[in-house]
Design a protein around this motif. Structure first.
Motif, PDB file in Angstrom:
ATOM      1  N   SER A 230      -6.612   3.404  -9.080  1.00 55.89           N
ATOM      2  CA  SER A 230      -5.994   4.608  -9.636  1.00 55.89           C
ATOM      3  C   SER A 230      -4.471   4.553  -9.648  1.00 55.89           C
ATOM      4  N   CYS A 231      -3.917   3.432  -9.219  1.00 58.75           N
ATOM      5  CA  CYS A 231      -2.461   3.394  -9.056  1.00 58.75           C
ATOM      6  C   CYS A 231      -1.711   3.213 -10.370  1.00 58.75           C
TER       7      CYS A 231
ATOM      8  N   ALA B  29      -2.652  -3.680  -8.345  1.00 62.76           N
ATOM      9  CA  ALA B  29      -4.039  -3.556  -7.905  1.00 62.76           C
ATOM     10  C   ALA B  29      -4.668  -4.924  -7.691  1.00 62.76           C
TER      11      ALA B  29
ATOM     12  N   GLU C  40      -1.645  13.322  -9.850  1.00 61.59           N
ATOM     13  CA  GLU C  40      -2.546  12.188  -9.603  1.00 61.59           C
ATOM     14  C   GLU C  40      -2.997  12.164  -8.153  1.00 61.59           C
TER      15      GLU C  40
ATOM     16  N   LEU D 181      -8.155   3.876  -4.454  1.00 55.27           N
ATOM     17  CA  LEU D 181      -6.696   3.979  -4.492  1.00 55.27           C
ATOM     18  C   LEU D 181      -6.093   2.895  -5.362  1.00 55.27           C
ATOM     19  N   ARG D 182      -6.576   1.655  -5.196  1.00 55.77           N
ATOM     20  CA  ARG D 182      -6.040   0.552  -5.986  1.00 55.77           C
ATOM     21  C   ARG D 182      -6.276   0.769  -7.476  1.00 55.77           C
TER      22      ARG D 182
ATOM     23  N   ARG E 155       4.166   5.689  -5.802  1.00 57.14           N
ATOM     24  CA  ARG E 155       4.375   5.718  -7.246  1.00 57.14           C
ATOM     25  C   ARG E 155       3.467   6.726  -7.951  1.00 57.14           C
ATOM     26  N   LEU E 156       2.534   7.351  -7.231  1.00 56.62           N
ATOM     27  CA  LEU E 156       1.668   8.362  -7.825  1.00 56.62           C
ATOM     28  C   LEU E 156       2.450   9.627  -8.151  1.00 56.62           C
TER      29      LEU E 156
ATOM     30  N   MET F  15       2.216   1.638  -3.429  1.00 57.72           N
ATOM     31  CA  MET F  15       1.163   2.092  -4.333  1.00 57.72           C
ATOM     32  C   MET F  15       1.025   3.608  -4.305  1.00 57.72           C
ATOM     33  N   ILE F  16       1.043   4.199  -3.102  1.00 56.21           N
ATOM     34  CA  ILE F  16       0.920   5.654  -2.977  1.00 56.21           C
ATOM     35  C   ILE F  16       2.186   6.351  -3.474  1.00 56.21           C
TER      36      ILE F  16
ATOM     37  N   SER G 204       0.833  -1.212   0.000  1.00 58.49           N
ATOM     38  CA  SER G 204       0.000   0.000   0.000  1.00 58.49           C
ATOM     39  C   SER G 204       0.857   1.247   0.000  1.00 58.49           C
TER      40      SER G 204
END
Length: 251
Positions: free
Chosen positions: A165-166, A172, A123, A162-163, A118-119, A115-116, A112
């Motif tokens: 949109s990653c 995801a 975004e 969030l998943r 890499r935005l 995941m955040i 998680s």
């Protein structure tokens, strides 16, 4: 143990509580995927307990299909470790040990955060805006002693957003599978009003960090969000195992 009580064709494609089986870009599900969603929803609603057998013939009759699609649905759930199919014994709801619960949450926490991280800043800002309505709902539901179910559903919508949109479909998919495996333990970790208030603060901290473009702080916030649920779920499981009352103060 109960079987699902409504026929397949009269139900929506996926329950709000159930993480999607496939990537976000796919809208239509096959018959086995639909059946898998309904079985998963029954598990999430407590109609099957950990270790319970899921009988193919009963589900085939319930959904008015042959046993083939049901068997394939169970294989889908086995892939996500929601059920285990044992030779000559059929499918059983997965029963995780406390260590397995702890380990899976640890993996979720790490992924998680990644995941955040890499935005892009843009975004993150767009996501922060899209999250606002559910964040406000969490703030209100956290104060409602009877708001546990609605709180979890809003929290899941945010996690799914969030998943989806990653930008990494494989990541995801993995996170969705981990969410399935830990569903009832996540619910356990949000069972008390104190924990829901703490969770709502974590979500708000995450959103503010994303809005400000501080992705490092946002990654730390989402890791804390998952880790707090992990600690509380493990604490309650350990208390149950010891025969103690798990309704103590939140960790």
């Amino acid at each position: 143990m109960k079987n699902p009580t409504t026929r397949l064709q009269t139900l929506p494609g996926a329950d709000a509580k159930a993480p999607p089986t496939k990537s976000a870009g796919r809208q239509l599900m096959t018959l086995p995927e639909q059946i898998a969603e309904h079985i998963f929803t029954a598990i999430a609603n407590g109609e099957y307990a950990p270790g319970d057998r899921i009988r193919e013939e009963a589900l085939a009759e319930q959904f008015e299909v042959s046993r083939g699609p049901v068997r394939e649905a169970l294989r889908i759930l086995e892939k996500d470790a929601v059920v285990r199919i044992l030779p000559n014994r059929g499918a059983h709801v997965t029963q995780l040990s406390i260590k397995e619960v702890d380990d899976i949450f640890e993996i979720r926490r790490t992924l998680s955060g990644a995941m955040i991280a890499r935005l892009t800043v843009d975004e993150a800002a767009q996501l922060a805006a899209a999250m606002e309505a559910d964040i406000r709902a969490l703030d209100a539901l956290a104060l409602d002693p009877k708001g546990a179910a609605a709180y979890y559903e809003a929290s899941f919508r945010l996690s799914r957003l969030l998943r989806e949109s990653c930008g990494n479909e494989r990541l995801a998919e993995i996170l969705g599978a981990l969410a399935r495996q830990t569903l009832r333990y996540t619910q356990l970790g949000l069972a008390t009003p104190a924990r829901r208030k703490e969770s709502a603060r974590n979500w708000r901290t995450l959103q503010k960090a994303m809005k400000a473009g501080n992705l490092e702080a946002a990654a730390e916030a989402v890791e804390k969000l998952v880790d707090d649920s992990r600690r509380e779920a493990v604490r309650q499981l350990e208390a149950r195992q010891a025969g103690a009352d798990p309704r103590g103060a939140a960790a």
